[in-house]
Design a protein around this motif. Structure first.
Motif, PDB file in Angstrom:
ATOM      1  N   ILE A  86       0.734  -1.221  -0.077  1.00 34.90           N
ATOM      2  CA  ILE A  86       0.379  -0.229  -0.110  1.00 34.90           C
ATOM      3  C   ILE A  86       0.737   1.244   0.104  1.00 34.90           C
ATOM      4  CG2 ILE A  86      -2.155   1.237   1.199  1.00 34.90           C
ATOM      5  CD1 ILE A  86      -1.894  -1.365   2.799  1.00 34.90           C
ATOM      6  N   LYS A  87       1.188   2.000  -0.899  1.00 32.67           N
ATOM      7  CA  LYS A  87       1.963   3.410  -1.298  1.00 32.67           C
ATOM      8  C   LYS A  87       0.932   4.755  -0.946  1.00 32.67           C
ATOM      9  CE  LYS A  87       4.240   1.117  -4.498  1.00 32.67           C
ATOM     10  NZ  LYS A  87       4.098  -0.265  -4.784  1.00 32.67           N
ATOM     11  N   LYS A  88       1.872   5.423  -0.008  1.00 31.77           N
ATOM     12  CA  LYS A  88       0.994   6.664   0.369  1.00 31.77           C
ATOM     13  C   LYS A  88       0.870   8.340  -0.285  1.00 31.77           C
ATOM     14  CE  LYS A  88       5.835   7.813   2.119  1.00 31.77           C
ATOM     15  NZ  LYS A  88       6.292   6.198   1.551  1.00 31.77           N
ATOM     16  N   GLU A  89       1.343   7.100  -1.117  1.00 29.81           N
ATOM     17  CA  GLU A  89       1.466   8.128  -2.792  1.00 29.81           C
ATOM     18  C   GLU A  89       0.557   8.614  -2.455  1.00 29.81           C
ATOM     19  OE1 GLU A  89       4.195   6.332  -2.324  1.00 29.81           O
ATOM     20  OE2 GLU A  89       6.126   7.378  -1.774  1.00 29.81           O
ATOM     21  N   THR A  90      -0.265   7.056  -3.053  1.00 31.64           N
ATOM     22  CA  THR A  90      -1.665   7.255  -4.363  1.00 31.64           C
ATOM     23  C   THR A  90      -2.967   7.002  -2.815  1.00 31.64           C
ATOM     24  OG1 THR A  90      -1.519   4.534  -3.811  1.00 31.64           O
ATOM     25  CG2 THR A  90      -0.737   5.282  -6.068  1.00 31.64           C
ATOM     26  N   GLN A  91      -2.058   7.121  -1.463  1.00 33.15           N
ATOM     27  CA  GLN A  91      -3.645   6.949  -0.530  1.00 33.15           C
ATOM     28  C   GLN A  91      -4.402   8.372   0.126  1.00 33.15           C
ATOM     29  OE1 GLN A  91      -5.625   4.935   0.769  1.00 33.15           O
ATOM     30  NE2 GLN A  91      -4.506   2.968  -0.194  1.00 33.15           N
ATOM     31  N   GLY A  92      -2.949   9.713  -0.216  1.00 34.66           N
ATOM     32  CA  GLY A  92      -3.435  11.010   0.149  1.00 34.66           C
ATOM     33  C   GLY A  92      -2.843  10.941   1.834  1.00 34.66           C
ATOM     34  N   ASP A  93      -3.729  11.827   3.035  1.00 31.59           N
ATOM     35  CA  ASP A  93      -3.193  12.456   3.858  1.00 31.59           C
ATOM     36  C   ASP A  93      -4.272  10.415   5.753  1.00 31.59           C
ATOM     37  OD1 ASP A  93      -1.377  13.929   2.941  1.00 31.59           O
ATOM     38  OD2 ASP A  93      -3.685  15.383   3.519  1.00 31.59           O
ATOM     39  N   THR A  94      -4.837  10.154   5.124  1.00 25.22           N
ATOM     40  CA  THR A  94      -5.554   9.147   5.431  1.00 25.22           C
ATOM     41  C   THR A  94      -5.845   8.178   4.757  1.00 25.22           C
ATOM     42  OG1 THR A  94      -7.837  10.095   5.305  1.00 25.22           O
ATOM     43  CG2 THR A  94      -6.621  10.808   7.060  1.00 25.22           C
ATOM     44  N   LEU A  95      -6.479   7.053   5.634  1.00 22.44           N
ATOM     45  CA  LEU A  95      -5.893   5.244   5.491  1.00 22.44           C
ATOM     46  C   LEU A  95      -7.247   4.917   6.340  1.00 22.44           C
ATOM     47  CD1 LEU A  95      -5.238   3.016   3.164  1.00 22.44           C
ATOM     48  CD2 LEU A  95      -2.825   2.956   5.827  1.00 22.44           C
ATOM     49  N   GLN A  96      -8.248   4.342   4.832  1.00 20.48           N
ATOM     50  CA  GLN A  96      -9.114   3.476   6.451  1.00 20.48           C
ATOM     51  C   GLN A  96      -9.194   2.410   6.001  1.00 20.48           C
ATOM     52  OE1 GLN A  96     -12.112   6.407   5.990  1.00 20.48           O
ATOM     53  NE2 GLN A  96     -12.599   5.134   8.262  1.00 20.48           N
ATOM     54  N   LEU A  97      -9.259   1.677   6.695  1.00 19.72           N
ATOM     55  CA  LEU A  97      -8.919   0.073   6.814  1.00 19.72           C
ATOM     56  C   LEU A  97     -10.726  -0.356   7.391  1.00 19.72           C
ATOM     57  CD1 LEU A  97      -5.929  -0.899   8.871  1.00 19.72           C
ATOM     58  CD2 LEU A  97      -6.084  -0.662   6.246  1.00 19.72           C
ATOM     59  N   THR A  98     -10.776  -1.425   6.810  1.00 21.06           N
ATOM     60  CA  THR A  98     -12.303  -1.924   7.173  1.00 21.06           C
ATOM     61  C   THR A  98     -11.636  -3.689   7.772  1.00 21.06           C
ATOM     62  OG1 THR A  98     -13.321  -1.426   5.409  1.00 21.06           O
ATOM     63  CG2 THR A  98     -14.429  -3.578   5.994  1.00 21.06           C
ATOM     64  N   LEU A  99     -11.700  -3.653   9.159  1.00 18.02           N
ATOM     65  CA  LEU A  99     -11.971  -4.968   9.338  1.00 18.02           C
ATOM     66  C   LEU A  99     -12.546  -5.946   9.638  1.00 18.02           C
ATOM     67  CD1 LEU A  99      -9.643  -4.020  12.520  1.00 18.02           C
ATOM     68  CD2 LEU A  99      -8.773  -3.959   9.844  1.00 18.02           C
ATOM     69  N   VAL A 100     -12.663  -6.999   9.881  1.00 18.24           N
ATOM     70  CA  VAL A 100     -13.716  -8.053   9.647  1.00 18.24           C
ATOM     71  C   VAL A 100     -13.639  -8.866  11.044  1.00 18.24           C
ATOM     72  CG1 VAL A 100     -14.755  -8.351   7.521  1.00 18.24           C
ATOM     73  CG2 VAL A 100     -12.890  -9.877   7.920  1.00 18.24           C
ATOM     74  N   LYS A 101     -14.618  -9.443  11.972  1.00 15.61           N
ATOM     75  CA  LYS A 101     -14.314 -10.664  13.118  1.00 15.61           C
ATOM     76  C   LYS A 101     -13.656 -11.617  12.889  1.00 15.61           C
ATOM     77  CE  LYS A 101     -16.667 -10.374  17.369  1.00 15.61           C
ATOM     78  NZ  LYS A 101     -17.738  -9.863  17.576  1.00 15.61           N
ATOM     79  N   ASN A 102     -12.386 -12.010  12.835  1.00 10.69           N
ATOM     80  CA  ASN A 102     -12.261 -13.402  13.308  1.00 10.69           C
ATOM     81  C   ASN A 102     -13.034 -15.091  13.913  1.00 10.69           C
ATOM     82  OD1 ASN A 102      -9.905 -13.464  11.420  1.00 10.69           O
ATOM     83  ND2 ASN A 102      -8.915 -12.136  13.302  1.00 10.69           N
ATOM     84  N   PRO A 103     -12.854 -15.696  13.811  1.00 10.86           N
ATOM     85  CA  PRO A 103     -13.378 -16.938  14.528  1.00 10.86           C
ATOM     86  C   PRO A 103     -13.039 -16.744  15.692  1.00 10.86           C
ATOM     87  CG  PRO A 103     -12.005 -17.713  12.897  1.00 10.86           C
ATOM     88  CD  PRO A 103     -12.031 -15.951  11.988  1.00 10.86           C
ATOM     89  N   ASP A 104     -13.450 -16.862  16.518  1.00  9.10           N
ATOM     90  CA  ASP A 104     -13.390 -17.434  18.159  1.00  9.10           C
ATOM     91  C   ASP A 104     -12.745 -18.498  18.364  1.00  9.10           C
ATOM     92  OD1 ASP A 104     -13.033 -18.390  20.743  1.00  9.10           O
ATOM     93  OD2 ASP A 104     -13.833 -15.610  21.308  1.00  9.10           O
ATOM     94  N   ILE A 105     -11.794 -19.241  18.477  1.00  7.12           N
ATOM     95  CA  ILE A 105     -10.919 -20.859  18.791  1.00  7.12           C
ATOM     96  C   ILE A 105     -11.578 -21.175  19.184  1.00  7.12           C
ATOM     97  CG2 ILE A 105      -9.147 -21.884  18.240  1.00  7.12           C
ATOM     98  CD1 ILE A 105      -7.852 -19.602  16.176  1.00  7.12           C
TER      99      ILE A 105
END
Ligand code: C5P
Length: 222
Positions: A112-131
């Motif tokens: 992931i490159k900061k040059e193409t992301q701008g000043d903020t970077l948004q991540l979407t996370l999904v829940k892992n299974p509870d082992i």
């Protein structure tokens, strides 16, 4: 020389912290070193148990001469697959690994490159299974399951309350509670734990080196 009071027992221990990849060179992780889990695996082997250690990104390692069978994993889904394979053969499962609750919903195929992301970077996370929840729900009759809970609550009562709710939710037989923080718990050589049973009662408390805490946790199996 340890008393071989776990001879003939098959014990599965998970240790370390899972890492969730963002791209080929980055991950989201936690500061678990694997020291407490490795100490438990070693102590169990010294007591005569046949031990499998599933290590997630361990910062500490068993020597080749130690009689531990070690499986290395990285992410939570890898840990889940390894645990699912090994658990049916275990009399006892000790889930000391610090497992990521969420993972990125997608892994970028290139950095992931900061040059193409701008000043903020948004991540979407999904829940892992509870082992642990899955293990407890599908366990073989007679299998004993011990969970861990690393929490930042400073008040003892608040910590124990949280542990009581957690063991009820997880379905484990025992829950080893410990305080973690910037300087406590993770990556240190000492530890302090409170152990709860299914009823939420305190059945053991131990503090000192991770090796000595490991012995007190294994005493529960006797
Ligand atoms: O919910 P929490 O992360 O506090 O629970 C800790 C316990 O549950 C530990 O024994 C850990 O190994 C286990 N766990 C798990 N799978 C997850 C999260 C935690 O097995 N996704």
């Amino acid at each position: 020389v340890a008393v071989k009071n776990l001879a003939g027992k098959r014990i599965l221990v998970t240790a370390g912290g899972t890492r969730e990849a963002l791209d080929p060179v980055r991950y989201i992780g936690n500061r678990s070193s694997g020291k407490q889990g490795l100490a438990i695996a070693r102590a169990a082997a010294a007591r005569g148990a046949s031990v499998t250690l599933i290590g997630a990104n361990l910062e500490v390692h068993a020597a080749a001469t130690e009689s531990l069978s070690v499986v290395h994993v990285g992410s939570t889904l890898e840990l889940e697959a390894a645990v699912t394979t090994a658990a049916p053969d275990a009399d006892v499962v000790i889930m000391a690994a610090a497992v990521a609750d969420y993972r990125p919903d997608s892994v970028a195929q290139s950095k992931i490159k900061k040059e193409t992301q701008g000043d903020t970077l948004q991540l979407t996370l999904v829940k892992n299974p509870d082992i642990l929840v899955g293990l407890a729900a599908t366990r073989a009759p007679g299998q004993l399951i011990i969970g861990f809970a690393a929490e930042t609550e400073q008040q003892r009562d608040a910590l124990v309350e949280l542990g009581r709710a957690k063991i009820a939710r997880k379905g484990a037989d025992y829950l080893v509670l410990n305080r973690v923080g910037w300087t406590e718990g993770f990556a240190t050589d000492g530890n302090a734990v409170i152990v709860l049973d299914r009823a939420g009662d305190i059945v053991s408390e131990a503090s000192g080196s991770k090796a000595s805490v490991a012995e007190r946790i294994l005493d529960l199996l006797l």
